[in-house]
Every structure is written in C-alpha cells, then in structure tokens.
Write a protein that holds these residues in place. Structure first.
Motif, short mmCIF file in Angstrom:
data_model
loop_
_atom_site.label_atom_id
_atom_site.label_comp_id
_atom_site.label_asym_id
_atom_site.label_seq_id
_atom_site.Cartn_x
_atom_site.Cartn_y
_atom_site.Cartn_z
N MET A 1 0.84 -1.18 0.00
CA MET A 1 0.00 0.00 0.00
C MET A 1 0.89 1.24 0.00
O MET A 1 1.79 1.38 0.80
N THR A 2 0.60 2.15 -0.91
CA THR A 2 1.31 3.42 -0.98
C THR A 2 0.46 4.48 -0.30
O THR A 2 -0.67 4.74 -0.72
N LEU A 3 1.01 5.09 0.75
CA LEU A 3 0.27 6.15 1.44
C LEU A 3 0.18 7.39 0.56
O LEU A 3 1.10 7.71 -0.19
N CYS A 4 -0.92 8.07 0.67
CA CYS A 4 -1.14 9.28 -0.10
C CYS A 4 -0.22 10.39 0.40
O CYS A 4 -0.07 10.59 1.62
N PRO A 5 0.39 11.15 -0.51
CA PRO A 5 1.28 12.25 -0.11
C PRO A 5 0.57 13.38 0.64
O PRO A 5 1.22 14.23 1.24
N CYS A 6 -0.76 13.39 0.66
CA CYS A 6 -1.47 14.48 1.34
C CYS A 6 -1.50 14.30 2.85
O CYS A 6 -2.03 15.15 3.55
N ALA A 7 -0.92 13.22 3.35
CA ALA A 7 -0.82 12.95 4.79
C ALA A 7 -2.15 12.62 5.45
O ALA A 7 -2.31 12.81 6.65
N SER A 8 -3.09 12.08 4.69
CA SER A 8 -4.38 11.69 5.27
C SER A 8 -4.27 10.37 6.03
O SER A 8 -5.17 10.04 6.81
N GLY A 9 -3.21 9.62 5.77
CA GLY A 9 -3.06 8.31 6.38
C GLY A 9 -3.72 7.20 5.57
O GLY A 9 -3.65 6.03 5.93
N GLN A 10 -4.38 7.56 4.49
CA GLN A 10 -5.04 6.60 3.62
C GLN A 10 -4.14 6.22 2.46
O GLN A 10 -3.18 6.93 2.14
N ALA A 11 -4.49 5.13 1.80
CA ALA A 11 -3.79 4.74 0.57
C ALA A 11 -4.14 5.75 -0.51
O ALA A 11 -5.27 6.27 -0.57
N TYR A 12 -3.18 6.03 -1.39
CA TYR A 12 -3.42 6.97 -2.49
C TYR A 12 -4.65 6.56 -3.30
O TYR A 12 -5.48 7.41 -3.65
N ALA A 13 -4.80 5.27 -3.57
CA ALA A 13 -5.92 4.78 -4.37
C ALA A 13 -7.28 5.09 -3.73
O ALA A 13 -8.27 5.26 -4.43
N ASP A 14 -7.31 5.17 -2.42
CA ASP A 14 -8.56 5.44 -1.71
C ASP A 14 -8.73 6.91 -1.34
O ASP A 14 -9.71 7.28 -0.70
N CYS A 15 -7.78 7.72 -1.71
CA CYS A 15 -7.78 9.12 -1.28
C CYS A 15 -7.76 10.06 -2.49
O CYS A 15 -8.78 10.24 -3.13
N CYS A 16 -6.62 10.59 -2.82
CA CYS A 16 -6.51 11.61 -3.87
C CYS A 16 -6.56 11.06 -5.29
O CYS A 16 -6.76 11.83 -6.23
N ALA A 17 -6.41 9.76 -5.46
CA ALA A 17 -6.51 9.20 -6.81
C ALA A 17 -7.90 9.41 -7.38
O ALA A 17 -8.07 9.56 -8.58
N ARG A 18 -8.89 9.44 -6.51
CA ARG A 18 -10.28 9.62 -6.97
C ARG A 18 -10.49 11.01 -7.60
O ARG A 18 -10.95 11.09 -8.74
N PRO A 19 -10.17 12.10 -6.90
CA PRO A 19 -10.31 13.41 -7.56
C PRO A 19 -9.38 13.56 -8.77
O PRO A 19 -9.75 14.20 -9.75
N HIS A 20 -8.21 12.96 -8.70
CA HIS A 20 -7.29 13.03 -9.84
C HIS A 20 -7.86 12.30 -11.05
O HIS A 20 -7.51 12.61 -12.18
N GLY A 21 -8.73 11.35 -10.79
CA GLY A 21 -9.37 10.60 -11.87
C GLY A 21 -10.64 11.25 -12.39
O GLY A 21 -11.29 10.74 -13.28
N GLY A 22 -11.03 12.38 -11.80
CA GLY A 22 -12.19 13.10 -12.28
C GLY A 22 -13.38 13.09 -11.34
O GLY A 22 -14.36 13.79 -11.59
N GLU A 23 -13.31 12.31 -10.27
CA GLU A 23 -14.41 12.28 -9.30
C GLU A 23 -14.37 13.55 -8.44
O GLU A 23 -13.29 14.03 -8.10
N ALA A 24 -15.52 14.07 -8.11
CA ALA A 24 -15.58 15.29 -7.28
C ALA A 24 -15.09 14.98 -5.87
O ALA A 24 -15.39 13.92 -5.32
N ALA A 25 -14.34 15.89 -5.29
CA ALA A 25 -13.89 15.75 -3.91
C ALA A 25 -15.10 15.89 -2.99
O ALA A 25 -15.97 16.73 -3.23
#
Length: 64
Positions: A1-25
C-alpha cells in the motif's frame, strides 16, 4: 500500500486518486489535499484542471 502524499493516512488509491481521476472531492479539505497531492506528484496538469474558467466579461466588469 502506498500512502497518499497528502498525509491523510489513507492509501493513495482510496484518497486523492479519486479526484485526480475526475471524481468530485467530497469536502473542501479533500479538494485541498488533492491539490497538494497533485503538486507533490508533479501533476500540475491535474492542479490546473481544478480552476474554473474565467468569464472575460465578468473579469472586466469586476476590474480584474
């Protein structure tokens, strides 16, 4: 699991990857975290995509 660089403590795939993929935050905080994450990952094109287009007529009327 790769942690998200935003320091949320979540995996990137479950965190910022979603808005980066076009999903609304989901929240303003999630949006800001995803912007920061895009910056850290060197994905400036993602950050630019969050900006709303400026209406030239509205900008001129407001003195911008």
């Amino acid at each position: 699991m790769t942690l998200c660089p935003c320091a949320s403590g979540q995996a990137y795939a479950d965190c910022c990857a979603r808005p980066h993929g076009g999903e609304a935050a989901a929240t303003a905080l999630a949006l800001m975290r995803s912007r920061y994450c895009a910056y850290v990952l060197g994905a400036g094109r993602l950050s630019a995509g969050y900006l709303a287009p400026v209406d030239a007529a509205a900008g001129a009327a407001s003195g911008r």
